[in-house]
Design an enzyme around this catalytic site. Structure first.
Site, short mmCIF file in Angstrom:
data_model
loop_
_atom_site.label_atom_id
_atom_site.label_comp_id
_atom_site.label_asym_id
_atom_site.label_seq_id
_atom_site.Cartn_x
_atom_site.Cartn_y
_atom_site.Cartn_z
N CYS A 166 -30.01 -4.99 7.87
CA CYS A 166 -28.97 -4.75 6.88
C CYS A 166 -28.27 -3.42 7.15
CB CYS A 166 -29.59 -4.74 5.49
SG CYS A 166 -28.43 -4.28 4.19
N ASP A 198 -22.99 1.32 32.36
CA ASP A 198 -24.34 0.82 32.10
C ASP A 198 -24.30 -0.71 32.08
OD1 ASP A 198 -26.72 -0.02 30.94
OD2 ASP A 198 -26.75 1.54 29.41
N CYS A 206 -31.93 -5.25 -0.55
CA CYS A 206 -30.97 -4.54 -1.41
C CYS A 206 -29.93 -5.47 -2.04
CB CYS A 206 -30.27 -3.42 -0.64
SG CYS A 206 -29.00 -4.01 0.52
#
Length: 412
Positions: A201, A338, A220
């Site tokens: 979340c 990367d 939540c």
């Protein structure tokens, strides 16, 4: 807001002229479009130039990790039904490139602006947009971009209290969290194929629950908002429940989602869905993406995929096996250096396709395909790869600079 008074001071006019001259010199020297260098010079001469150029335009900003160039193009086509449009259609999406694009649109009513995720707050401050479209956030350029939640945090802070209408993807928790700080949000059910950046979340860090197409945080209570627009198969459902058919020349579910968002944006500017969607049919390719080109007696379809979310969507639209596939990956500055993101892509989806691998990082990709138990050949260049492919149309998937290399080679 749109008007007719000339917003440009003598200094601003000088900056525009100088920027165009530098851009023209750059083009003449064969160094690309010149838009970025021209914009940089112009902003040096007048740091407020972007704001001045935008003040007579009704602006819409488009930001996302994936799909922003295509969505910008679709919105621009739709809004042309209501007046002239200026847009950074080729994807120069940082302040210099945006400034350069707007400087070329003196008679425009609308500005349709693609914005790099990291610059959204600043560009929104300068351009005072009427509408901002937020499509998705996912991992991209790992050496340069902070993790996706930090980008969402920047959006959330930068858009808090914004007067703009925010058109946001209800299916991406990071986008929802970022947009929720704004008082005026239109939610679009555009879907989210790639979910690996949204398992926790963004509000509290709890684990997201994902029953079916829904999502919520069990800790939540942060949850998916109710959308007023939705992509449903080949249709866009508007807030009145009417279904409008999507007819695109661009392939794949992701582009239908882009069209749904674009229709919602167009409606903010008073362009009805039927008109907006009909105009989007004109778009055949976007900066060379999805183009089918003839090369060495073969048809090659050029597909851009820059990060795991993009590769996943691209795999879903290629022709079925045994269609041959050429994969090309670079790791230059514009790609992010990367390449560990290759390990996040599910290459088992290519099982049954003959695969050829090219590009600066072909060996990194070869190792990844080996682990995914795929059959492939490593080739030196596009010419060799095309010669090695069995008959039929070839799907060519490349990341950013590899895609530019391909376009140059095939003369596109």
């Amino acid at each position: 807001m749109a008007g007719n008074s000339d917003p440009l001071t003598p200094r601003a006019k000088l900056a525009v002229t100088a920027g165009k001259a530098v851009a023209a010199a750059s083009r003449a020297a064969g160094r690309g479009s010149g838009s970025v260098i021209g914009g940089r010079v112009a902003l040096k001469l007048d740091p407020d130039l972007l704001a001045r150029l935008a003040q007579n335009l009704d602006c819409v900003l488009v930001s996302a990790t994936n799909g922003k160039t295509t969505t910008t193009r679709l919105i621009a086509e739709a809004l042309r039904a209501a007046g002239p449009v200026v847009s950074n259609a080729l994807g120069a999406n940082m302040p210099a490139g945006i400034t350069s694009a707007l400087a070329g649109g003196s008679d425009a009513k609308f500005g349709v602006i693609e914005v790099d995720e990291k610059y959204l707050s600043g560009v929104a401050r300068d351009t005072d947009p009427k509408c901002i479209a937020l499509l998705n956030l996912s991992r991209d350029q790992l050496d340069r971009a902070a993790e996706t939640r930090m980008l969402a945090e920047n959006w959330r802070e930068g858009l808090a209290g914004s007067k703009a209408v925010i058109v946001a993807n209800a299916d991406d928790p990071l986008v929802v969290w970022a947009a929720s700080s704004s008082p005026n949000v239109i939610w679009v059910a555009a879907g989210q194929m790639w979910k690996d950046d949204a398992w926790s979340c963004p509000s509290c860090g709890g684990v997201m629950q994902r029953p079916g197409d829904d999502w919520f945080c069990g800790e939540c209570g942060f949850r998916r908002p109710t959308p007023s627009w939705a992509l449903s198969g080949d249709h866009v459902i508007d807030p009145h429940g009417s279904a409008w058919p999507i007819h695109l020349q661009l392939p794949g579910r992701a582009n239908k989602a882009n069209a749904a968002t674009s229709a919602a944006v167009a409606a903010v500017f008073g362009v009805p869905p039927q008109v907006a969607l009909e105009r989007m049919y004109q778009v055949q390719a976007v900066a060379g993406r999805y183009d089918v080109v003839r090369f060495q007696g073969r048809d090659l379809r050029l597909l851009l995929a820059k990060n795991p979310a993009g590769w996943l969507e691209t795999f879903s639209l290629i022709d079925p096996p045994p269609t041959p596939v050429i994969l090309s990956v670079n790791a230059r500055a514009a790609d992010g250096t990367d390449t560990s993101w290759l390990w996040d892509v599910d290459y088992t989806r290519l099982t049954g396709h003959p695969i050829c691998v090219i590009g600066d990082r072909k060996l990194d990709l070869a190792v990844r395909l080996e682990v995914a138990d795929q059959q492939f050949q490593v080739c030196e260049n596009l010419d060799q790869a095309v010669a090695a492919c069995p008959p039929g149309r070839i799907e060519v998937i490349a990341n950013y600079t590899a895609f530019q290399d391909l376009r140059r080679r095939v003369g596109n």
